[in-house]
Each structure stands twice: as structure tokens, then as C-alpha cells.
Write an enzyme that holds these catalytic residues in place. Structure first.
Site, PDB file in Angstrom:
ATOM      1  N   GLY A 248       2.812   2.550  10.685  1.00 20.10           N
ATOM      2  CA  GLY A 248       3.798   3.612  10.500  1.00 20.10           C
ATOM      3  C   GLY A 248       4.566   3.974  11.753  1.00 20.10           C
ATOM      4  O   GLY A 248       5.219   5.018  11.815  1.00 20.10           O
TER       5      GLY A 248
ATOM      6  N   GLY B  69       2.978  -0.992   4.308  1.00 22.87           N
ATOM      7  CA  GLY B  69       3.019   0.430   3.974  1.00 22.87           C
ATOM      8  C   GLY B  69       4.438   0.861   3.653  1.00 22.87           C
ATOM      9  O   GLY B  69       4.949   0.632   2.558  1.00 22.87           O
ATOM     10  N   GLY B  70       5.090   1.485   4.618  1.00 21.67           N
ATOM     11  CA  GLY B  70       6.408   2.087   4.435  1.00 21.67           C
ATOM     12  C   GLY B  70       7.400   1.211   3.688  1.00 21.67           C
ATOM     13  O   GLY B  70       8.056   1.670   2.734  1.00 21.67           O
TER      14      GLY B  70
ATOM     15  N   SER C  15       3.663  -1.950  10.326  1.00 29.40           N
ATOM     16  CA  SER C  15       5.110  -2.056  10.519  1.00 29.40           C
ATOM     17  C   SER C  15       5.665  -3.430  10.155  1.00 29.40           C
ATOM     18  O   SER C  15       6.563  -3.947  10.825  1.00 29.40           O
ATOM     19  CB  SER C  15       5.483  -1.672  11.966  1.00 29.40           C
ATOM     20  OG  SER C  15       5.102  -0.335  12.238  1.00 29.40           O
TER      21      SER C  15
ATOM     22  N   GLU D 281      -5.243  -4.505  10.814  1.00 34.25           N
ATOM     23  CA  GLU D 281      -4.196  -3.494  10.968  1.00 34.25           C
ATOM     24  C   GLU D 281      -4.453  -2.700  12.243  1.00 34.25           C
ATOM     25  O   GLU D 281      -5.229  -1.732  12.220  1.00 34.25           O
ATOM     26  CB  GLU D 281      -4.211  -2.526   9.780  1.00 34.25           C
ATOM     27  CG  GLU D 281      -3.904  -3.159   8.450  1.00 34.25           C
ATOM     28  CD  GLU D 281      -3.340  -2.130   7.464  1.00 34.25           C
ATOM     29  OE1 GLU D 281      -2.230  -2.355   6.995  1.00 34.25           O
ATOM     30  OE2 GLU D 281      -3.993  -1.114   7.199  1.00 34.25           O
TER      31      GLU D 281
ATOM     32  N   ASN E 122       0.873  -1.183   0.000  1.00 36.65           N
ATOM     33  CA  ASN E 122       0.000   0.000   0.000  1.00 36.65           C
ATOM     34  C   ASN E 122       0.904   1.223   0.000  1.00 36.65           C
ATOM     35  O   ASN E 122       1.484   1.569   1.012  1.00 36.65           O
ATOM     36  CB  ASN E 122      -0.897  -0.022   1.248  1.00 36.65           C
ATOM     37  CG  ASN E 122      -1.716   1.250   1.387  1.00 36.65           C
ATOM     38  OD1 ASN E 122      -1.773   2.063   0.462  1.00 36.65           O
ATOM     39  ND2 ASN E 122      -2.345   1.427   2.540  1.00 36.65           N
ATOM     40  N   TRP E 123       1.009   1.853  -1.159  1.00 33.86           N
ATOM     41  CA  TRP E 123       1.946   2.977  -1.297  1.00 33.86           C
ATOM     42  C   TRP E 123       1.409   4.262  -0.662  1.00 33.86           C
ATOM     43  O   TRP E 123       2.106   5.255  -0.586  1.00 33.86           O
ATOM     44  CB  TRP E 123       2.255   3.224  -2.780  1.00 33.86           C
ATOM     45  CG  TRP E 123       3.034   2.108  -3.428  1.00 33.86           C
ATOM     46  CD1 TRP E 123       3.434   0.921  -2.850  1.00 33.86           C
ATOM     47  CD2 TRP E 123       3.532   2.077  -4.772  1.00 33.86           C
ATOM     48  NE1 TRP E 123       4.134   0.173  -3.754  1.00 33.86           N
ATOM     49  CE2 TRP E 123       4.206   0.852  -4.944  1.00 33.86           C
ATOM     50  CE3 TRP E 123       3.455   2.969  -5.843  1.00 33.86           C
ATOM     51  CZ2 TRP E 123       4.814   0.503  -6.155  1.00 33.86           C
ATOM     52  CZ3 TRP E 123       4.054   2.621  -7.050  1.00 33.86           C
ATOM     53  CH2 TRP E 123       4.733   1.400  -7.195  1.00 33.86           C
TER      54      TRP E 123
ATOM     55  N   GLU F 268      -6.642   5.019   7.897  1.00 36.41           N
ATOM     56  CA  GLU F 268      -6.369   6.434   7.583  1.00 36.41           C
ATOM     57  C   GLU F 268      -7.584   7.088   6.939  1.00 36.41           C
ATOM     58  O   GLU F 268      -7.831   8.283   7.136  1.00 36.41           O
ATOM     59  CB  GLU F 268      -5.126   6.520   6.673  1.00 36.41           C
ATOM     60  CG  GLU F 268      -3.857   6.245   7.467  1.00 36.41           C
ATOM     61  CD  GLU F 268      -2.720   5.654   6.661  1.00 36.41           C
ATOM     62  OE1 GLU F 268      -2.748   5.706   5.419  1.00 36.41           O
ATOM     63  OE2 GLU F 268      -1.785   5.115   7.297  1.00 36.41           O
TER      64      GLU F 268
HETATM   65  P1  13P Z   1       3.238   0.554   7.652  1.00 32.03           P
HETATM   66  O1  13P Z   1       3.713  -0.755   7.059  1.00 32.03           O
HETATM   67  O2  13P Z   1       3.979   1.745   7.158  1.00 32.03           O
HETATM   68  O3  13P Z   1       3.134   0.461   9.153  1.00 32.03           O
HETATM   69  O4  13P Z   1       1.736   0.756   7.118  1.00 32.03           O
HETATM   70  C1  13P Z   1       0.816  -0.263   7.264  1.00 32.03           C
HETATM   71  C2  13P Z   1      -0.399   0.073   6.504  1.00 32.03           C
HETATM   72  O5  13P Z   1      -1.152   0.964   6.857  1.00 32.03           O
HETATM   73  C3  13P Z   1      -0.680  -0.694   5.282  1.00 32.03           C
HETATM   74  O6  13P Z   1      -1.960  -0.434   4.804  1.00 32.03           O
END
Ligand code: 13P
Length: 260
Positions: free
Chosen positions: A182, A243-244, A222, A176, A14-15, A106
Site C-alpha cells: 500500500g 491489493g489496491g 504495490s 509480501e 485481495n480486496w 495486516e
Molecule cells: P497493495 O497491492 O495495495 O500494496 O497490497 C498488497 C497486499 O497486501 C496484497 O495482499
């Protein structure tokens, strides 16, 4: 316990709001260079760039016969109409998008998405022939108050309401925990594995065990090359929403290539 179903692991990058279309092309190409045919045999690999990069990503994937799947980060619940700024599920399907993330925390937090909206979006995605990745998860406050299970199960119930079992079989649910997104603070794999088991039990209640055994439950929050195998070792965790670490092709490829 029903019979064991083989679920192909699903790992989705997920960018979020990162990468313009030119950067997206490079990221997809770099990821493709780093993956081998057997990686795609083991794992379904999907990237979810922003809307503005979907077309470019689609073209590079098709031209180079890549086996990377395409995902979108959201979709509106109506097919078309006066909804300035929104993108519909049929528009995404036309771009060869296969998976659509709905109800990311989010979006719930910053854009006021309710459980009803998440349900409507999931249904629109299914109606357009794609698979929703439905996100659920408790906040830090809810966790501290001992409400995590109730919150997550309520979100699952609401998101899946009035969706036919057979349609659901292609869906994924991403657990999640909001506090893990994040932050570099991932959930304990044991805890995430137990939550995934509860989610599957809830899906069984709402459909039947054959549908529930087929649905893929992802962990997100994470995820890194260092911790992915601990999550994937859990019986009820069938993949990850990253994510990251998905923004760096090296890191994302290393996650896809995990070994238990
Ligand atoms: P991170 O991997 O940056 O914690 O983000 C997770 C996320 O929200 C994927 O949708």
C-alpha cells in the site's frame, strides 16, 4: 537442480475491507468483461472479496459461467464453536471458495496473529479441501537491520510445520514485504526473485523438490500493470497478490494480461 515444473501463474486480488456485496457483483462483472478465454488459460485469476460479498460473488460467477476463482481473506482454525465473529474453513468451502489467504501482515500487525495461528489456519484450510495462500514478509525495520531473510524463512518454517508434503503441493506462499504494501514502493524484482528462491529452497528442505517445484510463490506489495512483468520474469515468482490495484477492474485486468 531438479527438472523444471510448469507452474500456472496465480494472480489474486485481495480486496481487503473494501466493497459491499453489490459493489462486489459489479467488480466481478467488469473484470469478467475485460478478460478473454486465453487469459484464463494462461493465468489462474482469483478475487478475494470480504466475507459479506462471497455469496454474491459466487452466485454471479456460477450463473455467468465465469472462470474467475473465489478466494477468502482469512479463516478460523476451528470447524465450528464459540468463536464470536469468526468464520470457519468449511463454511468457506461450502461457498465454492478455493483459496484462503492466511497470515496476511495486516492480520499479524493489527490482530495479533502469531505464526502458530497462521499454521493452524493453513492446516484448517487444507483439511477443508481448499488451498491456503500463506503470507510472509519482513517489516521495514527488520529489513534495515538485515534480518529479512531470517524473518521470512522463520515464518515459512512455522507456517508449514506439521503439514504433509503432498497436502502442501496445492498451497501458495506470498512474499509480501510489509514496507511495500500500500505504499507504492514495490520491492526490486531482483530482490523479490531471490527471496522467492530462498523460500522454495526452504520448502524443499521441509518436503522434497517435487513438492517445492510445484508450489506457487507469489509476490505482493504495490503490484501494478507497470511492474507485474518484471516480477513474473523471475524464475521463482509464479504470480502476484494484488491489493489496491485489484479494486479497479481495468487495472486488475491489465495486470492479469501482462506479457513478458
Ligand atoms: P497493495 O497491492 O495495495 O500494496 O497490497 C498488497 C497486499 O497486501 C496484497 O495482499
Amino acid at each position: 537442480m531438479g527438472e523444471m515444473t510448469e507452474r500456472k501463474p496465480l494472480i489474486v486480488g485481495n480486496w481487503k475491507m473494501n466493497a459491499n456485496h453489490l459493489e462486489a457483483i459489479q467488480m466481478v462483472q467488469k473484470l469478467s468483461y475485460r478478460l478473454e478465454p486465453e487469459d484464463y488459460d494462461r493465468v489462474e485469476v482469483v478475487v478475494a472479496p470480504p466475507f459479506t460479498a462471497l455469496r454474491s460473488a459466487q452466485v454471479v460467477i456460477e450463473q455467468d459461467h465465469m472462470r474467475i476463482g473465489l478466494g477468502a481473506q482469512d479463516a478460523h482454525w476451528k470447524e465450528s464453536g464459540a468463536f464470536t465473529g469468526e468464520v470457519s474453513a468449511p463454511m468457506l468451502a461450502k461457498l465454492a471458495v478455493q483459496h484462503v489467504i492466511v497470515g496476511h501482515s495486516e492480520r499479524r500487525q493489527h490482530f495479533g496473529e502469531t505464526d502458530e495461528m497462521v499454521n493452524a489456519k493453513a492446516r484448517a484450510v487444507l483439511d477443508a479441501g481448499m488451498s491456503p495462500i500463506i503470507c510472509v514478509g519482513e517489516t521495514a525495520q527488520q529489513k534495515d537491520a538485515g534480518e529479512a531473510d531470517d524473518v521470512v524463512i522463520q515464518q515459512v518454517k512455522a507456517a508449514l510445520a506439521r503439514i504433509e508434503g503432498r497436502a502442501l503441493a496445492s498451497s501458495a506462499i506470498a512474499y509480501e514485504p510489509v514496507w511495500a504494501i500500500g505504499t507504492g514502493r514495490n520491492a526490486m524484482p531482483d530482490d523479490a526473485g531471490e527471496m522467492a528462491e530462498r523460500i522454495r529452497a526452504q520448502v524443499t528442505d521441509m518436503t522434497d523438490s517435487s513438492v517445492a517445484e510445484g508450489i506457487r510463490i507469489l509476490y505482493g506489495g504495490s503490484v501494478s500493470a507497470g511492474n507485474i512483468k518484471d516480477f513474473m520474469a523471475k524464475r521463482h515468482i509464479d504470480g502476484a497478490l494484488v491489493g489496491g490495484a485489484s479494486l479497479e477492474p481495468d487495472k486488475f485486468a491489465a495486470i492479469v494480461r501482462y506479457r513478458i
